[in-house]
Scaffold this active site. Structure first.
Site, mmCIF file in Angstrom:
data_model
loop_
_atom_site.group_PDB
_atom_site.id
_atom_site.type_symbol
_atom_site.label_atom_id
_atom_site.label_comp_id
_atom_site.label_asym_id
_atom_site.label_seq_id
_atom_site.Cartn_x
_atom_site.Cartn_y
_atom_site.Cartn_z
ATOM 1 N N TRP A 157 -65.898 111.833 -27.010
ATOM 2 C CA TRP A 157 -66.425 111.511 -25.683
ATOM 3 C C TRP A 157 -67.227 110.220 -25.755
ATOM 4 C CZ3 TRP A 157 -66.276 116.569 -27.528
ATOM 5 C CH2 TRP A 157 -65.448 117.448 -26.810
ATOM 6 N N HIS A 175 -68.033 114.995 -19.232
ATOM 7 C CA HIS A 175 -67.161 116.071 -18.765
ATOM 8 C C HIS A 175 -67.972 117.017 -17.896
ATOM 9 C CE1 HIS A 175 -68.025 118.138 -22.969
ATOM 10 N NE2 HIS A 175 -69.112 117.690 -22.392
ATOM 11 N N ARG A 201 -66.624 107.834 -18.702
ATOM 12 C CA ARG A 201 -66.478 107.562 -20.140
ATOM 13 C C ARG A 201 -66.407 106.076 -20.387
ATOM 14 N NH1 ARG A 201 -62.564 112.376 -22.264
ATOM 15 N NH2 ARG A 201 -63.792 114.010 -21.277
ATOM 16 N N GLN A 215 -63.169 115.962 -12.915
ATOM 17 C CA GLN A 215 -62.750 117.087 -13.745
ATOM 18 C C GLN A 215 -63.028 118.368 -12.974
ATOM 19 O OE1 GLN A 215 -64.451 117.526 -17.662
ATOM 20 N NE2 GLN A 215 -62.843 116.285 -18.597
ATOM 21 N N VAL A 258 -65.224 126.106 -27.720
ATOM 22 C CA VAL A 258 -64.355 127.288 -27.616
ATOM 23 C C VAL A 258 -63.773 127.657 -28.980
ATOM 24 C CG1 VAL A 258 -63.691 127.158 -25.174
ATOM 25 C CG2 VAL A 258 -62.494 125.731 -26.839
ATOM 26 N N ALA A 300 -63.122 129.607 -20.985
ATOM 27 C CA ALA A 300 -63.463 128.391 -20.236
ATOM 28 C C ALA A 300 -62.241 127.497 -20.215
ATOM 29 C CB ALA A 300 -64.635 127.675 -20.901
HETATM 30 N N1 DAH Z 1 -64.463 119.195 -21.548
HETATM 31 C C1 DAH Z 1 -63.178 118.960 -22.144
HETATM 32 C C2 DAH Z 1 -62.846 117.477 -22.056
HETATM 33 O O1 DAH Z 1 -63.440 116.788 -21.318
HETATM 34 C C3 DAH Z 1 -62.123 119.765 -21.434
HETATM 35 C C4 DAH Z 1 -62.238 121.213 -21.767
HETATM 36 C C5 DAH Z 1 -61.530 121.737 -22.835
HETATM 37 C C6 DAH Z 1 -63.058 122.040 -21.038
HETATM 38 C C7 DAH Z 1 -61.610 123.056 -23.158
HETATM 39 C C8 DAH Z 1 -63.173 123.377 -21.389
HETATM 40 C C9 DAH Z 1 -62.430 123.883 -22.457
HETATM 41 O O2 DAH Z 1 -63.964 124.227 -20.720
HETATM 42 O O3 DAH Z 1 -62.523 125.183 -22.756
HETATM 43 O O4 DAH Z 1 -61.984 117.045 -22.759
#
Ligand code: DAH
Length: 332
Positions: A157, A175, A201, A215, A258, A300
């Site tokens: 990120w 995010h 970003r 998002q 996760v 999630a």
């Molecule tokens: N936050 C991640 C991104 O920006 C995307 C994401 C992936 C969100 C997996 C989630 C998850 O809640 O379980 O790349």
């Protein structure tokens, strides 16, 4: 002699005033001016003849004729401006003979339409919509999501940091995931939320990357939530958005918050296209907000609505969404 001239002047005045009352255009007024005040006009004739009059008459007729000239010149000016302003009124008035034209209606931005459609799909499955701030603390954007400062995953990120005298830990959220921690911190289970929002970003833009984009995050935490719930919910979502016969595929992927982590793809004309990341909420994330990890589990997910709209609408460049070009926007 002078009586005749005076009568003549009275006649001129009467006729001139009568003539004025029926004038409607600048051209007509100009004819009137030529007739009474012009070089060969009636009044000028009288004025010319004055020098031939006896001395006494000259004064009387001369002064009366001059007064009449001044009076008629004033009348001319007054009528000229009346006619002109009258014409202006006509120009400004609504032309009721114009045929009706279609009223141009504004419409929702394609990102907004997509976001609403996605949110609707999850609302129907019992998820509640919440929103967070675009300026976020480092703690929520990273630490509480099991991404410590020295963790290489932070490189994933590219962050835009905020210069501030009071804080050195403010950033533009990279995010929507920080809202997972914020929602859980404030609420006991069960949690079922869907979080739309703008993210940022620090990265070069190209056809598939923007430095700012939307998002949509999802989070469900409860007793007895399993990976089957994740799959079932996300499959249901795909059916709602892409139709009931759409094939989906889950593959292993890594996201620090996760475990296990997956990415989900859909079949797109025989090709697998990735549409979101997801997974079972990492116990460390649950611990960070004080949830009992023996009792609660959750899943999630996170996706980019612009990317989904690109698929649906065959848009080849994500930058169109933010270039404000009506040729693009008016197609939706
Ligand atoms: N936050 C991640 C991104 O920006 C995307 C994401 C992936 C969100 C997996 C989630 C998850 O809640 O379980 O790349």
């Amino acid at each position: 002699m002078s009586e005749k001239n005076i009568k003549e002047l009275d006649d001129i005045k009467q006729q001139a005033l009568l003539g004025l009352s029926s004038l409607g255009s600048v051209d007509q007024l100009e004819n009137w001016r030529v007739r009474y005040l012009g070089r060969k006009g009636d009044l000028t004739n009288v004025l010319r003849g004055i020098s031939n009059l006896p001395i006494d008459d000259r004064k009387i007729v001369g002064s009366k004729a001059n007064k009449l000239r001044i009076y008629l010149e004033e009348e001319y000016q007054v009528n000229l401006s009346k006619i002109k302003s009258g014409n202006l009124d006509i120009q400004d008035a609504i032309d009721i003979t114009l045929p009706g034209r279609k009223v141009k209606m504004g419409r929702l931005h394609p990102s907004t339409t997509m976001i609403r459609e996605i949110i609707q799909a999850f609302n129907e499955m019992g998820f509640q919509t919440v929103e967070g701030d675009e300026i976020e603390l480092e703690k929520y954007n990273f630490d509480m999501l099991n991404i410590p400062a020295d963790h290489p995953a932070r490189d994933q990120w590219d962050t835009i940091w905020i210069d501030s005298d009071q804080h050195d830990d403010l950033l533009l959220r990279t995010h929507t995931s920080p809202m997972q921690a914020r929602v859980m911190e404030k609420n006991d289970p069960q949690v079922r939320v869907i979080v739309p929002g703008k993210c940022y970003r620090y990265e070069a833009t190209d056809a598939t990357h923007e430095w700012h984009f939307n998002q949509i995050e999802g989070l469900a935490v409860d007793t007895n939530i399993t990976f089957a719930d994740l799959k079932g919910t996300l499959y249901e979502f795909v059916k709602k958005i892409f139709g009931p016969s759409r094939k989906v595929r889950f593959r292993c992927d890594f996201f620090p918050f996760v475990e296990p982590g997956v990415d989900m793809s859909i079949d797109w004309n025989g090709r697998w296209i990735e549409i979101m990341g997801a997974g079972m909420v990492h116990p460390k994330v649950l611990e960070a907000v004080g949830y009992d990890t023996e009792k609660y589990t959750g899943f999630a997910f996170g996706m980019g609505p612009e990317r989904i709209s690109m698929l649906q609408n065959e848009i080849t460049d994500i930058r169109h969404f933010y270039s404000n070009d009506l040729r693009f926007l008016s197609q939706f």
